[in-house]
Design an enzyme around this catalytic site. Structure first.
Site, PDB file in Angstrom:
ATOM      1  N   HIS A 176     -16.508  12.474 -25.425  1.00  9.24           N
ATOM      2  CA  HIS A 176     -16.615  12.655 -23.979  1.00  9.24           C
ATOM      3  C   HIS A 176     -17.779  13.576 -23.630  1.00  9.24           C
ATOM      4  CE1 HIS A 176     -14.244  16.114 -25.389  1.00  9.24           C
ATOM      5  NE2 HIS A 176     -14.809  16.773 -24.384  1.00  9.24           N
ATOM      6  N   ARG A 196     -19.969  18.965 -31.623  1.00 14.40           N
ATOM      7  CA  ARG A 196     -21.038  18.380 -30.820  1.00 14.40           C
ATOM      8  C   ARG A 196     -21.603  17.164 -31.546  1.00 14.40           C
ATOM      9  NH1 ARG A 196     -23.966  22.886 -30.257  1.00 14.40           N
ATOM     10  NH2 ARG A 196     -22.657  23.642 -28.565  1.00 14.40           N
TER      11      ARG A 196
END
Length: 319
Positions: A176, A196
């Protein structure tokens, strides 16, 4: 008996993608030019909120959780558990990195942290054309890894439009990102673990790119992506329209629209409340509190009944 709401001071976090809307839209005195996050109800070690009223004035929410367990109906068996939830307001002045969070098991076994991170977003404002990255198109873990390694971001990432009032449930394992021009209120497990995946090759003021966590990200991502249906219910109690946005394992979150007066009973161990628009009066016994946009407080377990009167929009949550 403790018969007050527990008001909290936000903790601000500098982020490369942050801006100034926490000041312009909420009136906060922000400490950074790129202020990305206000941790508004937090007992997390990376930013515990300070209590700003009543007998606990000056303590942190983490202090109260440890020392005043009766306020949260904290059971003896859970005395060593961390405060379970964290509420933030995020100002995405630029695109956030594409990321994914682990579940509880992975967080405990790999990161030695008490909680993974399932979260949800209520969109407070969104500029025209704003988008959110939510999920992916890979059909297997092998395909996911191949697409990540080769940088096929346009093919991999699933983009959806965002508008004010949208609600998005983001379970752990969901790739997301919040897009530029969006301000959200986020309710999540009390966790700061982020893997990340992609950061648009951005550099910081020193010219350095931010670290990616591709191996961990691929390991925890749910494949294939499947959007979970949530059952939303609405009811009216006096002058209050209450919409249940989500009820799941870690939290239940409501949108409350107050237009007038509402008498309420506290059925939960404690209730977290964020005022996102308007102003109202909160009455608990003989105590009255004026509440307005940008205020955040907890109604502790020692309260049974309370009243709200005014015109305001609130996001409310409990475990």
């Amino acid at each position: 008996m403790y018969n007050e709401a527990i008001f909290l001071q936000p903790v601000f976090q500098e982020r490369i993608w942050g801006g100034k809307k926490l000041s312009t839209e909420f009136g906060y005195e922000i400490p950074y030019e790129h202020t990305g996050e206000a941790w508004v109800i937090s007992a997390h070690p990376n930013g515990p909120s300070e209590i700003i009223n009543g007998p606990l004035n000056g303590k942190t929410l983490a202090d109260a959780w440890q020392q005043n367990g009766e306020l949260f109906n904290k059971k003896e068996k859970s005395s060593d558990e961390a405060y379970p939830l964290l509420v933030k307001i995020l100002d995405a002045n630029d695109d956030l990195s594409v990321q994914v969070h682990p579940d509880d098991t992975y967080a405990r076994e790999v990161e030695n942290q008490p909680y993974g991170k399932t979260e949800c977003w209520y969109v407070l404002s969104a500029e025209e054309g704003a988008e959110i990255i939510y999920g992916h198109h890979a059909r297997s873990t092998e395909e996911l890894k191949q697409m990540v390694d080769s940088g096929q971001w346009d093919d991999l990432l699933r983009r959806i439009p965002a508008k004010t009032g949208d609600f998005i449930y983001v379970p752990s394992g969901t790739i997301h990102a919040i897009g530029k021009g969006i301000v959200i209120l986020e309710t999540q497990q009390s966790s700061d673990i982020t893997y990340r995946v992609y950061d648009y090759d951005r550099t910081d003021a020193q010219g350095n790119t931010r670290e990616l966590h591709l191996d961990s990200a691929v390991e925890v991502t749910t494949v294939p992506f499947e959007q979970i249906a949530i059952n939303q219910e609405e009811q009216t109690i006096g002058g209050l329209v209450s919409k249940k946005l989500v009820k799941e394992k870690y939290f239940t979150v409501y949108h409350w629209q107050l237009n007038g007066e509402a008498n309420q009973t506290l059925y939960n161990d404690f209730l977290q409340v964020s005022v996102v628009e308007g102003e109202a009066e909160l009455t608990i016994g003989n105590n009255s509190f004026s509440i307005k946009k940008g205020d955040h407080f907890i109604l502790p377990a020692t309260i049974s009944d309370y009243q709200l009167n005014g015109k305001a929009e609130l996001i409310v949550s409990h475990t």
